[in-house]
Scaffold this active site. Sequence first.
Site, PDB file in Angstrom:
ATOM      1  N   GLN A  80      -0.064  -2.323  -7.449  1.00  0.00           N
ATOM      2  CA  GLN A  80       1.161  -1.525  -7.322  1.00  0.00           C
ATOM      3  C   GLN A  80       1.847  -1.724  -5.960  1.00  0.00           C
ATOM      4  OE1 GLN A  80      -0.508   2.472  -9.164  1.00  0.00           O
ATOM      5  NE2 GLN A  80       1.707   2.439  -9.169  1.00  0.00           N
ATOM      6  N   HIS A  81       3.091  -1.287  -5.903  1.00  0.00           N
ATOM      7  CA  HIS A  81       3.866  -1.104  -4.668  1.00  0.00           C
ATOM      8  C   HIS A  81       4.362  -2.395  -4.008  1.00  0.00           C
ATOM      9  CE1 HIS A  81       2.373   2.941  -4.985  1.00  0.00           C
ATOM     10  NE2 HIS A  81       1.155   2.626  -4.616  1.00  0.00           N
ATOM     11  N   ASP A 243      -1.869  -1.543 -11.847  1.00  0.00           N
ATOM     12  CA  ASP A 243      -3.303  -1.639 -12.127  1.00  0.00           C
ATOM     13  C   ASP A 243      -3.934  -0.290 -12.453  1.00  0.00           C
ATOM     14  OD1 ASP A 243      -2.954  -0.733  -9.518  1.00  0.00           O
ATOM     15  OD2 ASP A 243      -4.214  -2.258  -8.598  1.00  0.00           O
TER      16      ASP A 243
END
Length: 507
Positions: A80-81, A243
Site C-alpha cells: 500500500q501507499h 496487500d
Amino acid sequence: MFLGIDCGTQGTKALLLDADNGEVLGQGSASHELISGPNGRREQDTAQWIEAFQRATAAALSEAGVDGSRVLGIGVSGQQHGLVTLDGQGRVLRPAKLWCDTESADENRRLLDWLGGERGSLQRLGVVIAPGYTVSKLLWMKQQHPQLFERIAHILLPHDYLNYWLTGRCCSEYGDASGTGYFNVRARRWDFEILRHIDPSGRLVAALPELIKSDQPVGRLRPELVERLGLNPQAIVSSGGGDNMMGAIGTGNISPGAITMSLGTSGTLYAYSDEPSISPQPSVATFCSSSGGWLPLICTMNLTNANGAIRELLQLDLEQFNTLAAQAPIGAEGLTMLPFLNGERVPALPQATASLHGLTADNLTRANLCRAVIEGVTFGLRYGLDLLRESGIRSERIQLIGGGAKNPLWRQIVADVMDTPVICAKHSEAAALGGAIQAAWCHTRQIDPEASLEALCQRCVSVDEATAVEPSANAFDAYERAYRRYRRLVADTFGQQTPPDLSSVAP
C-alpha cells in the site's frame, strides 16, 4: 484456475488456485532490491516488479505442472501507499516511493496542518494521513523533482501500476485508494481539494485513475503479454487491491468477528466492519476493504526487518536466532529494545530511531538481544491491538499470516502478549491467495451477478489447527510488566503519551 500475485517490499509471490476445490496447485517467488538513502528514503525500481512478476508466475506454473492457458483470472495484491508516476506515454518518471519511506514526513506535517490536524483529517477523510501515505509523496516530488512533477500524467499505486502493465488501463479500487490520503473512506470517492492544494492547476486531479468496485474487472491481458507470461488471452484481471485488503480475503476476514495479524516486514492488524465506524484514535486507519465493507487497521513499520538486523549483527541464521531467543527469559532480564529502525507509525514516531535500554554487564547476552527484539516488535503490535479494542473491535482468536507466523516461539509470544489464542492460516501467503480468490469472484460474477465471495472463502481458506496456541496466564503477567516498561520508555524517550481523546469527532 486463478493466479494470485502479491508484490511486496522484499519480493513478489505468485500462487495458482483451483477455485473449485480450494487447492493451491503451485507457488513461486522472486526478490526485489530496496533503494535506501538518508532521511528515511525507501524506494524501488518498478522494472524489478515486472521482472519478478514474470519469474514468480513461471515458477508457480512450473511447480503446478499445468498449462497457463487454463488460467481464467489474475488478481494482484500490492504494497500500500506507494507512489508510481507516469508521463503521457505511460513511462515511469522515477523510482516508486514506498509505504516505509519517511522522507516526506515534513510534507505530511504541513498537509496535516492544512487539514486542521488529526481531528480535521479524521472529519474530512475518515483517516489521519501519515508520512507513509501517498499524498505527502506528491508534495515531496513537487518540491524535490519539479521538472518530473510537471510531467505527471498518471498517479498510480503499486498494484494499480501492475494492473496497468497487464491491461493498459489506469484503475484503482476502494481498499487500496483508502491509503492515499486523498480519498474519503466514508463516501468512497477521491478528495480533489487536497490535490488542488498541492497543485492548483488541476493536473493531479486529471491524473487520478478511475475508481472501480472490488468485484469489477480491470480488463484482459494485453496481447503482447499473453505469450510472454504463457497465460490465457481471455483471462480477466480483477480489481486487485492493497496487500492488507487481499490478506483479509485470503484469511476469510470478510465478516465481523475476526482479526488477522501479519508478521512480515511490517506488522499489521485488521478486522472487518460492515459500517465506516471511524475510530477516534488517529493510529487506527478505517480503510475500505476489497470485499465491500471496511477494514479498521493498524500498521507497524518494524517487524521482521528488525529481527533480521539483529541476526545480521550477531551473524546468526534463523534457526540459531530462534534457539537463542528461546533461551532468554520473558523480559530479557530487563533489556528492552525500541525497534524503530525505519521510524514508526504505531506508535506515531516517523523520525524515531531504534535504541536499547536497561543494558547491564549481566544481561548483555546474545540470547537477551534476540529475545528483546522479538518482544519489542510484538509490543508495537500489542499497542495497536489495544487501540483496536478501544475502538470496539473484538475477536476470540487471532489468525496469523506472514513469514514470522512460521516461528512456534513467536506464535506463543504473540498469544501471551495479546492474551488471546492464535492460529496460523494454512497458506501463509494470504495476500496472494486473496488475489486469486478475488479473481475467481470477479470471473464468476461475470456469469452470475449474485455469486458469493463468502462461498469462495469457505472453500479456499482454512486454518492449520496444529499451529493453534493458547495464552499462558503466568506468561501474560510477566509480559504485562515488560510491556509497561516498553510503554514508559516510549513516553520518556519520545514524549509519546496515551493517544488523545477524540471522542467528539463525528462517526
